[in-house]
Design a protein around this motif. Structure first.
Motif, PDB file in Angstrom:
ATOM      1  N   ALA A  22     -61.201-109.442 -25.016  1.00 53.52           N
ATOM      2  CA  ALA A  22     -61.401-110.376 -23.980  1.00 53.52           C
ATOM      3  C   ALA A  22     -60.471-111.625 -23.712  1.00 53.52           C
ATOM      4  N   LEU A  23     -59.635-111.779 -24.564  1.00 53.98           N
ATOM      5  CA  LEU A  23     -58.523-112.554 -24.355  1.00 53.98           C
ATOM      6  C   LEU A  23     -57.492-111.997 -23.423  1.00 53.98           C
ATOM      7  N   ARG A  24     -57.231-110.467 -23.720  1.00 51.06           N
ATOM      8  CA  ARG A  24     -56.279-110.073 -22.838  1.00 51.06           C
ATOM      9  C   ARG A  24     -56.836-110.009 -21.465  1.00 51.06           C
ATOM     10  N   GLU A  25     -58.074-109.526 -21.201  1.00 49.94           N
ATOM     11  CA  GLU A  25     -58.950-109.268 -19.901  1.00 49.94           C
ATOM     12  C   GLU A  25     -58.850-110.578 -19.159  1.00 49.94           C
ATOM     13  N   ARG A  26     -59.393-111.891 -19.806  1.00 44.94           N
ATOM     14  CA  ARG A  26     -59.440-112.972 -18.994  1.00 44.94           C
ATOM     15  C   ARG A  26     -57.902-113.098 -18.514  1.00 44.94           C
ATOM     16  N   ALA A  27     -56.917-113.159 -19.386  1.00 47.15           N
ATOM     17  CA  ALA A  27     -55.747-113.518 -18.816  1.00 47.15           C
ATOM     18  C   ALA A  27     -55.188-112.699 -17.636  1.00 47.15           C
ATOM     19  N   GLU A  28     -55.501-111.438 -17.622  1.00 47.67           N
ATOM     20  CA  GLU A  28     -55.094-110.511 -16.459  1.00 47.67           C
ATOM     21  C   GLU A  28     -56.022-110.819 -15.351  1.00 47.67           C
ATOM     22  N   LEU A  29     -57.103-111.134 -15.538  1.00 46.18           N
ATOM     23  CA  LEU A  29     -57.850-111.475 -14.234  1.00 46.18           C
ATOM     24  C   LEU A  29     -57.436-112.790 -13.692  1.00 46.18           C
ATOM     25  N   THR A  30     -57.149-113.656 -14.584  1.00 47.03           N
ATOM     26  CA  THR A  30     -56.729-115.084 -14.009  1.00 47.03           C
ATOM     27  C   THR A  30     -55.333-114.818 -13.325  1.00 47.03           C
ATOM     28  N   ARG A  31     -54.316-113.971 -13.912  1.00 50.08           N
ATOM     29  CA  ARG A  31     -53.212-113.924 -13.205  1.00 50.08           C
ATOM     30  C   ARG A  31     -53.411-113.133 -11.878  1.00 50.08           C
ATOM     31  N   ARG A  32     -54.424-112.169 -11.742  1.00 49.98           N
ATOM     32  CA  ARG A  32     -54.727-111.448 -10.382  1.00 49.98           C
ATOM     33  C   ARG A  32     -55.234-112.394  -9.535  1.00 49.98           C
ATOM     34  N   ARG A  33     -56.168-113.333  -9.936  1.00 48.14           N
ATOM     35  CA  ARG A  33     -56.550-114.318  -9.019  1.00 48.14           C
ATOM     36  C   ARG A  33     -55.563-115.087  -8.553  1.00 48.14           C
ATOM     37  N   ARG A  34     -54.387-115.772  -9.326  1.00 47.36           N
ATOM     38  CA  ARG A  34     -53.490-116.679  -8.702  1.00 47.36           C
ATOM     39  C   ARG A  34     -52.456-115.951  -7.871  1.00 47.36           C
TER      40      ARG A  34
END
Length: 271
Positions: free
Chosen positions: A255-267
């Motif tokens: 979940a840490l990895r998924e959250r980081a990837e999702l946040t980067r995509r949004r930014r």
């Protein structure tokens, strides 16, 4: 080899020019990096959950840093005590834990929570709390403050409350915003969101304070959400009343990895 560490950090922001390192200025990151480099001989990627502005405090700040594994294995158990001996008294590292490589203090965060303290007593803020409490010259009605806060919860474009940065989105999801009066009489705002843009919390507080003292109707702050640029009539509340108190993260590594990837995509999409 290197090991990623999570540091839980607290600081009195009064005498700092914010978190981020700046030439010829005293910053939290500058003080912390200097001591870490002294202990480890070199560190990489000092990354923080929330880059607080000058004068803003923290009791629940989180950052990560990569350090040489061999050195970590030799001093790890004593690191918190060593940091306490070497850091200035207005910065404390409260805990150090080994973190997975997927942990990113900034991008893995689910939410950040800030509190803002306001004293509306006729005599102002208590002397021992003057560094983290703003004195307000008019009586505040907590009911009116909460009525104003209700219209600001949810996902909105907070452009009216943000100092815009180029290629940065002002859309944020505020999951909680409420006011209380503590036993000492101080009025405290608590606000939680996935992230905050520059000056957003202090602007939200400033807009609500003029409702709480009766100068604006409770509907006024939410009415500004239709704006696409910063509202000049919104006061940015003083920095020293604001404290970052909590940052939350997913519990498991995937979940840490998924959250980081999702946040980067949004930014990236916003940019």
């Amino acid at each position: 080899m290197s090991t990623r560490l999570r540091l839980d950090v607290a600081y009195d922001g009064t005498d700092f020019s914010g978190w981020a390192a700046q030439p010829q200025r005293r910053t939290v990151a500058g003080e912390l990096r200097a001591v870490l480099e002294r202990l480890f001989g070199g560190v990489e990627g000092l990354t923080v959950a929330g880059r607080t502005d000058a004068g803003v405090h923290a009791t629940g700040q989180v950052c990560h840093v990569d350090v040489p594994t061999e050195r970590w294995e030799s001093i790890g158990g004593a690191l918190v005590r060593k940091l306490a001996q070497l850091l200035p008294p207005d910065v404390r590292v409260r805990a150090v834990t080994e973190a997975p490589a997927e942990f990113d203090a900034r991008f893995s965060a689910l939410s950040r929570r800030y509190e803002y303290r306001v004293a509306d007593a006729p005599y102002g803020a208590e002397p021992l709390r003057r560094r983290d409490t703003v004195a307000w010259p008019r009586p505040l009605d907590v009911g009116l403050l909460n009525a104003a806060a209700a219209g600001l919860v949810g996902e909105h474009d907070f452009a009216a409350f943000c100092r815009r940065k180029e290629h940065a989105t002002t859309i944020r999801a505020v999951s909680a915003l409420h006011w209380r009066r503590d036993p000492d009489g101080v009025v405290v705002a608590s606000v939680t969101a996935d992230a905050f843009c520059w000056s957003m919390v202090r602007s939200l507080v400033g807009a609500q304070l003029v409702v709480g003292d009766g100068r604006r109707p409770p509907s006024w702050p939410a009415s500004l959400l239709s704006r696409t640029i910063r509202a000049d009539e919104v006061m940015v509340a003083p920095a020293h009343g604001l404290t970052l108190v909590e940052v939350l993260y997913p519990a498991d590594v995937s979940a840490l990895r998924e959250r980081a990837e999702l946040t980067r995509r949004r930014r990236d999409a916003a940019g």
